[in-house]
Design a protein around this motif. Structure first.
Motif, PDB file in Angstrom:
ATOM      1  N   GLY A 140       0.807  -1.216   0.000  1.00  0.00           N
ATOM      2  CA  GLY A 140       0.000   0.000   0.000  1.00  0.00           C
ATOM      3  C   GLY A 140       0.836   1.260   0.000  1.00  0.00           C
ATOM      4  O   GLY A 140       0.574   2.196  -0.771  1.00  0.00           O
ATOM      5  N   THR A 141       1.858   1.316   0.848  1.00  0.00           N
ATOM      6  CA  THR A 141       2.701   2.516   0.923  1.00  0.00           C
ATOM      7  C   THR A 141       3.502   2.713  -0.359  1.00  0.00           C
ATOM      8  O   THR A 141       3.732   3.850  -0.791  1.00  0.00           O
ATOM      9  CB  THR A 141       3.662   2.424   2.120  1.00  0.00           C
ATOM     10  N   THR A 142       3.907   1.610  -0.996  1.00  0.00           N
ATOM     11  CA  THR A 142       4.639   1.731  -2.265  1.00  0.00           C
ATOM     12  C   THR A 142       3.740   2.267  -3.360  1.00  0.00           C
ATOM     13  O   THR A 142       4.146   3.126  -4.158  1.00  0.00           O
ATOM     14  CB  THR A 142       5.215   0.365  -2.681  1.00  0.00           C
ATOM     15  N   ALA A 143       2.511   1.787  -3.411  1.00  0.00           N
ATOM     16  CA  ALA A 143       1.566   2.289  -4.408  1.00  0.00           C
ATOM     17  C   ALA A 143       1.305   3.779  -4.203  1.00  0.00           C
ATOM     18  O   ALA A 143       1.271   4.566  -5.160  1.00  0.00           O
ATOM     19  CB  ALA A 143       0.263   1.497  -4.326  1.00  0.00           C
ATOM     20  N   ASP A 144       1.144   4.179  -2.962  1.00  0.00           N
ATOM     21  CA  ASP A 144       0.925   5.605  -2.679  1.00  0.00           C
ATOM     22  C   ASP A 144       2.135   6.437  -3.095  1.00  0.00           C
ATOM     23  O   ASP A 144       1.994   7.546  -3.630  1.00  0.00           O
ATOM     24  CB  ASP A 144       0.658   5.802  -1.189  1.00  0.00           C
ATOM     25  N   ALA A 145       3.325   5.897  -2.857  1.00  0.00           N
ATOM     26  CA  ALA A 145       4.551   6.634  -3.156  1.00  0.00           C
ATOM     27  C   ALA A 145       4.719   6.873  -4.651  1.00  0.00           C
ATOM     28  O   ALA A 145       5.091   7.978  -5.076  1.00  0.00           O
ATOM     29  CB  ALA A 145       5.760   5.892  -2.594  1.00  0.00           C
ATOM     30  N   VAL A 146       4.419   5.869  -5.473  1.00  0.00           N
ATOM     31  CA  VAL A 146       4.610   6.054  -6.911  1.00  0.00           C
ATOM     32  C   VAL A 146       3.550   6.978  -7.502  1.00  0.00           C
ATOM     33  O   VAL A 146       3.828   7.740  -8.435  1.00  0.00           O
ATOM     34  CB  VAL A 146       4.622   4.699  -7.643  1.00  0.00           C
ATOM     35  N   VAL A 147       2.342   6.938  -6.946  1.00  0.00           N
ATOM     36  CA  VAL A 147       1.316   7.866  -7.430  1.00  0.00           C
ATOM     37  C   VAL A 147       1.688   9.302  -7.083  1.00  0.00           C
ATOM     38  O   VAL A 147       1.555  10.218  -7.900  1.00  0.00           O
ATOM     39  CB  VAL A 147      -0.059   7.499  -6.836  1.00  0.00           C
ATOM     40  N   ALA A 148       2.206   9.501  -5.865  1.00  0.00           N
ATOM     41  CA  ALA A 148       2.635  10.843  -5.469  1.00  0.00           C
ATOM     42  C   ALA A 148       3.800  11.325  -6.323  1.00  0.00           C
ATOM     43  O   ALA A 148       3.958  12.533  -6.547  1.00  0.00           O
ATOM     44  CB  ALA A 148       3.036  10.841  -3.991  1.00  0.00           C
ATOM     45  N   ALA A 149       4.609  10.382  -6.838  1.00  0.00           N
ATOM     46  CA  ALA A 149       5.777  10.762  -7.640  1.00  0.00           C
ATOM     47  C   ALA A 149       5.439  11.007  -9.104  1.00  0.00           C
ATOM     48  O   ALA A 149       6.274  11.537  -9.842  1.00  0.00           O
ATOM     49  CB  ALA A 149       6.846   9.679  -7.534  1.00  0.00           C
ATOM     50  N   GLY A 150       4.235  10.616  -9.546  1.00  0.00           N
ATOM     51  CA  GLY A 150       3.878  10.909 -10.930  1.00  0.00           C
ATOM     52  C   GLY A 150       3.171   9.799 -11.686  1.00  0.00           C
ATOM     53  O   GLY A 150       2.779   9.995 -12.841  1.00  0.00           O
ATOM     54  N   VAL A 151       3.002   8.633 -11.099  1.00  0.00           N
ATOM     55  CA  VAL A 151       2.272   7.566 -11.787  1.00  0.00           C
ATOM     56  C   VAL A 151       0.810   7.965 -11.957  1.00  0.00           C
ATOM     57  O   VAL A 151       0.161   8.378 -11.004  1.00  0.00           O
ATOM     58  CB  VAL A 151       2.384   6.246 -10.989  1.00  0.00           C
ATOM     59  N   ASN A 152       0.293   7.840 -13.178  1.00  0.00           N
ATOM     60  CA  ASN A 152      -1.105   8.170 -13.432  1.00  0.00           C
ATOM     61  C   ASN A 152      -1.842   7.052 -14.170  1.00  0.00           C
ATOM     62  O   ASN A 152      -2.927   7.266 -14.708  1.00  0.00           O
ATOM     63  CB  ASN A 152      -1.229   9.483 -14.204  1.00  0.00           C
ATOM     64  N   GLN A 153      -1.234   5.877 -14.188  1.00  0.00           N
ATOM     65  CA  GLN A 153      -1.897   4.724 -14.799  1.00  0.00           C
ATOM     66  C   GLN A 153      -1.445   3.461 -14.078  1.00  0.00           C
ATOM     67  O   GLN A 153      -0.250   3.173 -14.013  1.00  0.00           O
ATOM     68  CB  GLN A 153      -1.564   4.622 -16.295  1.00  0.00           C
ATOM     69  N   ILE A 154      -2.401   2.734 -13.522  1.00  0.00           N
ATOM     70  CA  ILE A 154      -2.098   1.474 -12.844  1.00  0.00           C
ATOM     71  C   ILE A 154      -2.874   0.373 -13.544  1.00  0.00           C
ATOM     72  O   ILE A 154      -4.094   0.416 -13.637  1.00  0.00           O
ATOM     73  CB  ILE A 154      -2.454   1.532 -11.348  1.00  0.00           C
ATOM     74  N   ASP A 155      -2.149  -0.620 -14.070  1.00  0.00           N
ATOM     75  CA  ASP A 155      -2.764  -1.675 -14.871  1.00  0.00           C
ATOM     76  C   ASP A 155      -3.277  -2.832 -14.023  1.00  0.00           C
ATOM     77  O   ASP A 155      -4.185  -3.542 -14.437  1.00  0.00           O
ATOM     78  CB  ASP A 155      -1.765  -2.206 -15.902  1.00  0.00           C
ATOM     79  N   GLY A 156      -2.689  -3.068 -12.870  1.00  0.00           N
ATOM     80  CA  GLY A 156      -3.181  -4.165 -12.050  1.00  0.00           C
ATOM     81  C   GLY A 156      -2.171  -4.619 -11.023  1.00  0.00           C
ATOM     82  O   GLY A 156      -1.010  -4.210 -11.018  1.00  0.00           O
ATOM     83  N   ILE A 157      -2.635  -5.490 -10.118  1.00  0.00           N
ATOM     84  CA  ILE A 157      -1.798  -6.046  -9.066  1.00  0.00           C
ATOM     85  C   ILE A 157      -2.056  -7.539  -8.999  1.00  0.00           C
ATOM     86  O   ILE A 157      -3.186  -7.999  -9.202  1.00  0.00           O
ATOM     87  CB  ILE A 157      -2.087  -5.376  -7.710  1.00  0.00           C
ATOM     88  N   ALA A 158      -1.009  -8.302  -8.752  1.00  0.00           N
ATOM     89  CA  ALA A 158      -1.128  -9.753  -8.626  1.00  0.00           C
ATOM     90  C   ALA A 158      -0.292 -10.212  -7.447  1.00  0.00           C
ATOM     91  O   ALA A 158       0.766  -9.653  -7.157  1.00  0.00           O
ATOM     92  CB  ALA A 158      -0.664 -10.446  -9.907  1.00  0.00           C
ATOM     93  N   PHE A 159      -0.784 -11.252  -6.754  1.00  0.00           N
ATOM     94  CA  PHE A 159      -0.058 -11.833  -5.634  1.00  0.00           C
ATOM     95  C   PHE A 159       0.438 -13.222  -6.019  1.00  0.00           C
ATOM     96  O   PHE A 159      -0.229 -13.951  -6.761  1.00  0.00           O
ATOM     97  CB  PHE A 159      -0.961 -11.909  -4.399  1.00  0.00           C
ATOM     98  N   GLY A 160       1.615 -13.579  -5.513  1.00  0.00           N
ATOM     99  CA  GLY A 160       2.196 -14.859  -5.880  1.00  0.00           C
ATOM    100  C   GLY A 160       3.097 -15.412  -4.801  1.00  0.00           C
ATOM    101  O   GLY A 160       3.151 -14.910  -3.675  1.00  0.00           O
ATOM    102  N   LEU A 161       3.831 -16.472  -5.184  1.00  0.00           N
ATOM    103  CA  LEU A 161       4.746 -17.147  -4.278  1.00  0.00           C
ATOM    104  C   LEU A 161       6.167 -17.060  -4.824  1.00  0.00           C
ATOM    105  O   LEU A 161       6.391 -17.247  -6.026  1.00  0.00           O
ATOM    106  CB  LEU A 161       4.360 -18.627  -4.127  1.00  0.00           C
ATOM    107  N   LYS A 162       7.110 -16.795  -3.950  1.00  0.00           N
ATOM    108  CA  LYS A 162       8.510 -16.784  -4.368  1.00  0.00           C
ATOM    109  C   LYS A 162       8.972 -18.189  -4.727  1.00  0.00           C
ATOM    110  O   LYS A 162       9.731 -18.382  -5.674  1.00  0.00           O
ATOM    111  CB  LYS A 162       9.387 -16.217  -3.248  1.00  0.00           C
ATOM    112  N   ASP A 163       8.547 -19.176  -3.957  1.00  0.00           N
ATOM    113  CA  ASP A 163       8.903 -20.574  -4.204  1.00  0.00           C
ATOM    114  C   ASP A 163       7.685 -21.441  -3.894  1.00  0.00           C
ATOM    115  O   ASP A 163       7.250 -21.531  -2.744  1.00  0.00           O
ATOM    116  CB  ASP A 163      10.090 -20.985  -3.329  1.00  0.00           C
ATOM    117  N   ALA A 164       7.136 -22.072  -4.914  1.00  0.00           N
ATOM    118  CA  ALA A 164       5.908 -22.841  -4.757  1.00  0.00           C
ATOM    119  C   ALA A 164       6.153 -24.327  -4.499  1.00  0.00           C
ATOM    120  O   ALA A 164       5.195 -25.091  -4.385  1.00  0.00           O
ATOM    121  CB  ALA A 164       5.040 -22.691  -6.007  1.00  0.00           C
TER     122      ALA A 164
END
Length: 249
Positions: A140-164
């Motif tokens: 959440g804080t990373t998403a807020d940080a990039v929007v404050a820095a100039g991001v104006n388009q977010i395509d999506g978010i996905a969750f996964g596993l480093k090692d399955a």
């Protein structure tokens, strides 16, 4: 019996033995006899194992879109904006290897009016980036940080596993147990003796989920000053197997 008569009888016997050999050679037939063997009865069954696990990694796709009267100006503005975004990512603790440019585009923009030729309005530059976040508490804080820095388009978010692997192995064990239980049940119902496993095949496995929409306007911090809430939920890891068991009476 004279010697001559015995010789004639022997010659006749030799000729009689030779005739079948000549006949086999001419027809191409083989003197061997092949006996077809009936295939042993078998059970062909399938089963699956499924486990739920909490993700430990998030991937966000976002971009910076700028428009200007000239192509050079649009690209320059975009580069400046994206530079601020990358700096914000590094301040948020994102490693450089986890930041990857996934798209760069420059296109002319036109205004269209009926019965008139298209009129050039300017140029649009788009720079898309894919970011991997290994600490889910920072999504959440990373998403807020990039929007404050100039991001104006977010395509999506996905969750996964480093090692399955651990989750897949657990699902494999559950799948085999389910297959064994099903085989014993069928053997009992059919009143047959269950033999060993003849073949076993596997399918499925861990598949990263596709990105889900996450809109830039949802990134803004609320009035209380908190970061954007993000819920990781659970992931499903499934293994499918098919086995063939010998059976007998």
């Amino acid at each position: 019996m004279t010697r001559t008569a015995r010789a004639l009888m022997l010659g006749t016997a030799l000729m009689t033995l030779a005739v079948p050999a000549v006949s086999l050679a001419q027809t191409g037939a083989s003197p061997m006899q092949v006996h077809a063997m009936a295939q042993q009865p078998a059970l062909n069954l399938s089963a699956f194992g499924e486990v739920k696990v909490a993700p430990d990694q998030a991937t966000i796709n976002f971009g910076v879109v700028t428009e200007a009267a000239t192509a050079q100006e649009a690209m320059t503005q975009n580069a400046q904006q994206m530079t601020r975004v990358v700096a914000a990512l590094r301040r948020a603790g994102i490693n450089e290897r986890d930041i990857q440019t996934s798209g760069l585009n420059l296109s002319a923009q036109y205004d269209y009016q009926q019965n008139e030729p298209p009129k050039l309005r300017g140029y649009q530059a788009t720079n898309r980036v894919t970011v991997i976040i290994n600490d889910l508490t920072k999504v959440g804080t990373t998403a807020d940080a990039v929007v404050a820095a100039g991001v104006n388009q977010i395509d999506g978010i996905a969750f996964g596993l480093k090692d399955a692997k651990a989750a897949e192995d657990q699902a494999r064990q559950l799948a085999v147990r389910a297959l064994q239980d099903k085989a014993r049940l069928y053997a009992q119902a059919l009143d047959v003796q269950l033999g060993g496993v003849r073949t076993l095949t596997e399918g499925g496995g861990y598949m990263p989920e596709p990105p889900r929409p996450m809109y830039a306007r949802a990134m803004a911090m609320d009035s209380a000053g908190g970061s954007t809430p993000v819920s990781a939920g659970e992931l499903t890891v499934r293994i499918d197997i098919t086995g063939t068991y010998d059976i007998g009476r």
